[in-house]
Design a protein around this motif. Structure first.
Motif, PDB file in Angstrom:
ATOM      1  N   SER A   1       4.065   6.014 -19.777  1.00 23.68           N
ATOM      2  CA  SER A   1       5.137   6.647 -19.005  1.00 23.68           C
ATOM      3  C   SER A   1       6.539   6.467 -19.590  1.00 23.68           C
ATOM      4  O   SER A   1       7.337   7.401 -19.600  1.00 23.68           O
ATOM      5  CB  SER A   1       5.108   6.095 -17.580  1.00 23.68           C
ATOM      6  OG  SER A   1       5.249   4.674 -17.610  1.00 23.68           O
ATOM      7  N   GLY A   2       6.847   5.267 -20.092  1.00 26.37           N
ATOM      8  CA  GLY A   2       8.218   4.985 -20.520  1.00 26.37           C
ATOM      9  C   GLY A   2       8.664   5.847 -21.683  1.00 26.37           C
ATOM     10  O   GLY A   2       9.716   6.506 -21.626  1.00 26.37           O
ATOM     11  N   PHE A   3       7.867   5.876 -22.740  1.00 27.75           N
ATOM     12  CA  PHE A   3       8.221   6.683 -23.908  1.00 27.75           C
ATOM     13  C   PHE A   3       8.291   8.165 -23.537  1.00 27.75           C
ATOM     14  O   PHE A   3       9.201   8.883 -23.937  1.00 27.75           O
ATOM     15  CB  PHE A   3       7.207   6.462 -25.044  1.00 27.75           C
ATOM     16  CG  PHE A   3       7.541   7.222 -26.288  1.00 27.75           C
ATOM     17  CD1 PHE A   3       8.379   6.673 -27.249  1.00 27.75           C
ATOM     18  CD2 PHE A   3       7.045   8.509 -26.504  1.00 27.75           C
ATOM     19  CE1 PHE A   3       8.709   7.384 -28.391  1.00 27.75           C
ATOM     20  CE2 PHE A   3       7.372   9.223 -27.637  1.00 27.75           C
ATOM     21  CZ  PHE A   3       8.205   8.661 -28.588  1.00 27.75           C
ATOM     22  N   GLN A   4       7.292   8.610 -22.726  1.00 27.46           N
ATOM     23  CA  GLN A   4       7.251  10.014 -22.308  1.00 27.46           C
ATOM     24  C   GLN A   4       8.525  10.410 -21.559  1.00 27.46           C
ATOM     25  O   GLN A   4       9.075  11.480 -21.774  1.00 27.46           O
ATOM     26  CB  GLN A   4       6.047  10.224 -21.378  1.00 27.46           C
ATOM     27  CG  GLN A   4       4.726   9.918 -22.009  1.00 27.46           C
ATOM     28  CD  GLN A   4       4.196  11.090 -22.825  1.00 27.46           C
ATOM     29  OE1 GLN A   4       4.426  12.226 -22.465  1.00 27.46           O
ATOM     30  NE2 GLN A   4       3.525  10.802 -23.914  1.00 27.46           N
ATOM     31  N   LEU A   5       8.979   9.485 -20.694  1.00 33.86           N
ATOM     32  CA  LEU A   5      10.180   9.780 -19.899  1.00 33.86           C
ATOM     33  C   LEU A   5      11.399   9.889 -20.809  1.00 33.86           C
ATOM     34  O   LEU A   5      12.212  10.811 -20.688  1.00 33.86           O
ATOM     35  CB  LEU A   5      10.364   8.665 -18.854  1.00 33.86           C
ATOM     36  CG  LEU A   5      11.491   8.845 -17.843  1.00 33.86           C
ATOM     37  CD1 LEU A   5      11.302  10.132 -17.034  1.00 33.86           C
ATOM     38  CD2 LEU A   5      11.543   7.649 -16.881  1.00 33.86           C
ATOM     39  N   ILE A   6      11.535   8.960 -21.734  1.00 32.46           N
ATOM     40  CA  ILE A   6      12.673   9.000 -22.659  1.00 32.46           C
ATOM     41  C   ILE A   6      12.655  10.288 -23.475  1.00 32.46           C
ATOM     42  O   ILE A   6      13.668  10.966 -23.636  1.00 32.46           O
ATOM     43  CB  ILE A   6      12.654   7.742 -23.572  1.00 32.46           C
ATOM     44  CG1 ILE A   6      13.065   6.517 -22.750  1.00 32.46           C
ATOM     45  CG2 ILE A   6      13.582   7.919 -24.772  1.00 32.46           C
ATOM     46  CD1 ILE A   6      13.095   5.225 -23.519  1.00 32.46           C
ATOM     47  N   GLN A   7      11.483  10.655 -23.959  1.00 27.62           N
ATOM     48  CA  GLN A   7      11.354  11.876 -24.760  1.00 27.62           C
ATOM     49  C   GLN A   7      11.774  13.107 -23.958  1.00 27.62           C
ATOM     50  O   GLN A   7      12.514  13.966 -24.429  1.00 27.62           O
ATOM     51  CB  GLN A   7       9.903  12.007 -25.223  1.00 27.62           C
ATOM     52  CG  GLN A   7       9.687  13.181 -26.155  1.00 27.62           C
ATOM     53  CD  GLN A   7       8.234  13.295 -26.609  1.00 27.62           C
ATOM     54  OE1 GLN A   7       7.315  12.946 -25.880  1.00 27.62           O
ATOM     55  NE2 GLN A   7       8.041  13.783 -27.801  1.00 27.62           N
ATOM     56  N   LYS A   8      11.316  13.129 -22.712  1.00 30.62           N
ATOM     57  CA  LYS A   8      11.612  14.275 -21.844  1.00 30.62           C
ATOM     58  C   LYS A   8      13.121  14.382 -21.573  1.00 30.62           C
ATOM     59  O   LYS A   8      13.702  15.464 -21.630  1.00 30.62           O
ATOM     60  CB  LYS A   8      10.833  14.063 -20.539  1.00 30.62           C
ATOM     61  CG  LYS A   8      11.026  15.094 -19.482  1.00 30.62           C
ATOM     62  CD  LYS A   8      10.041  14.825 -18.348  1.00 30.62           C
ATOM     63  CE  LYS A   8      10.781  14.614 -17.051  1.00 30.62           C
ATOM     64  NZ  LYS A   8       9.889  14.302 -15.937  1.00 30.62           N
TER      65      LYS A   8
END
Ligand code: ZN
Length: 497
Positions: free
Chosen positions: A416-423
């Motif tokens: 979740s964390g990396f995905q959120l930053i990417q988004k």
């Protein structure tokens, strides 16, 4: 006849290999292009809820407080650290009226922001408010005084603007803005600010992490410093910015190696030389043997994610690291920055021996600092050194000045964390490629490693190599543009937790 068959087989093998390389390239390109565009579609419009100049002025006031960490701890001025903590109260009144604040020791500052949903796992934001000294050495001079907090021609100047009072200010400012809107987070948010990261973090972060542990807290993810949005650092990206999100961090240990010898009058030395010579011979043996290079899984994934953004030739190479890893390692080893990302490093940083020219030294010691690549361990290094030193009279032990740690388990970019930053970057910093990264320094977040599976070492500042050089150097400054976009990033991040 035979040569024709042989050459046909060779030709077929070559064609097969080329087809494999190209098909891997094409499928990887498609896979990461799809991820990039998914991130773009999901992005939310950014509200202009804030005024950049007001934010810069508040950060300037934090820069003006010289919270310097000295290795010689007795040189620290404790008053300025409490002054900094008090300043936050005046700058961010709503935060202090709403969040629960705790001060732990002289340096630890914890805030707890209660969320609506107690069933969701909390998240933790870290930053440190101490800075390294800003002394001028030789011809290194500051164009603006380091603690002036001067705002001039689009920049806020001073020690701590990049490392890392800006991160702390992003977090406080965002909370203050959202509280003004009457907003409450869905889940609990914690902040933990340390005042001694630059000298190991044992009084700040280590202490706060053990308090969290005692309380049984754990976090879905933890955000700390470590990576930035790098611009013009990787020539093959031709100016396209890359957000280096530190999902892995190297370990660290400093060994002390000691040689002893007979002290006495220098007119009657032993035939074997002195303790200095013995230790020096050991160091030469160690320095001749560097640690082997290796492409860590995080580094491999970083290169693969660049596939859609580089030339076809380079894309084929990055998509086929199973074959081209030796080539990449050869290129990385030619530059000290990239070399540090593919191997455990060693650096002899201190050597002590001898008092006077006519006295034989009874002892010689050196310190050898290592940054450990994931996959290696402290125990392994110590064993290896023993073998290389080939001298049982040399002792080797943990120097113990800084807490040593094995490399920290890497986070997964699918979580979740990396995905959120990417988004979020797709909306606040369009055109930026988010990639996982291996941090070669050591951050406060290591103390929280047992409290989460995801540590995200990232600050949303776009920095060029010249900016990076000012961190711990002279003329550290942050552009107002960076402050504005960084704040947009944090507003989106908090809103989507
Ligand atoms: Zn820092």
């Amino acid at each position: 006849m035979m040569p024709t068959i042989l050459s046909s087989i060779l030709l077929l093998t070559a064609v097969g290999l080329i087809l494999t390389l190209i098909s891997r390239y094409l499928s990887m390109k498609k896979q990461y292009e799809r991820l990039d565009s998914a991130a773009e579609k999901q992005s939310h419009p950014t509200d202009s809820l804030f005024d950049t100049n007001g934010f810069a002025q508040r950060l300037a006031q934090l820069i003006q407080i010289p919270t310097v960490s000295w290795t010689n701890r007795s040189k620290r001025d404790l008053k300025v650290f409490s002054q900094f903590q008090e300043k936050l109260i005046t700058l961010y009144p709503r935060v202090h009226a709403t969040l629960k604040r705790e001060v732990h020791g002289n340096f630890g500052l914890v805030y707890h922001w209660k969320g609506k949903n107690p069933n969701r796992q909390p998240v933790l934001f870290l930053a440190h408010y101490d800075v390294v000294p800003a002394e001028e050495k030789g011809d290194e001079t500051w164009k603006e005084p380091p603690f002036s907090g001067r705002i001039k021609q689009g920049y806020l100047w001073g020690r701590g603007t990049l490392d890392i009072k800006s991160q702390l200010a992003f977090q406080m400012e965002t909370a203050e803005i959202l509280l003004t809107q009457g907003w409450q987070p869905d889940r609990d948010i914690y902040f933990a600010f340390g005042g001694d990261e630059e000298i190991a973090g044992t009084e700040g972060a280590q202490n706060m992490a053990s308090i969290f542990k005692k309380r049984g807290l754990s976090f879905e993810f933890v955000v700390d410093e470590g990576g930035v949005i790098a611009r013009d650092q990787l020539a093959f990206l031709k100016g396209q910015p890359a957000a280096l999100v530190g999902l892995a961090e190297k370990g660290m240990v400093t060994f002390k190696i000691t040689a002893t010898g007979e002290s006495g009058h220098s007119s009657m030395p032993g035939r074997d030389g002195t303790a200095i010579g013995r230790l020096a011979r050991g160091i030469v043996r160690l320095e001749k043997k560097s640690f082997p290079s290796r492409l860590d899984p995080v580094m491999k994934n970083m290169l693969e994610r660049f596939v859609p953004h580089v030339s076809v030739a380079l894309g084929v190479i990055f998509a086929n690291l199973w074959l081209f890893s030796p080539l990449i390692r050869f290129i990385f080893s030619k530059n000290k920055t990239t070399d540090s990302l593919i191997r455990t490093t060693q650096a002899v940083t201190v050597f002590h021996s001898g008092e006077q020219e006519n006295i034989l030294p009874g002892e010689a010691t050196c310190l050898i600092n290592h940054r450990i690549l994931p996959g290696n361990t402290i125990g392994q290094l110590q064993k290896q050194h023993r073998q290389i030193l080939k001298d049982k009279a040399l002792t080797i032990e943990d120097a113990g000045n800084w807490p040593a740690n094995d490399p920290i388990k890497a986070g997964d970019p699918k979580e979740s964390g990396f995905q959120l930053i990417q988004k979020i970057l797709a909306s606040t910093h369009p055109g930026t490629i988010a990639v996982p990264f291996l941090v070669n320094g050591s951050t406060d977040s290591k103390y929280y490693r047992d409290l989460t599976d995801q540590i995200l070492r990232f600050t949303p500042l776009v920095l060029k190599p010249a900016d990076i050089a000012t961190i711990h150097g002279v003329n550290e400054k942050v552009s107002l543009n960076n402050l504005e976009n960084g704040l947009k990033f944090y507003l989106q991040l908090f809103s989507q937790l």
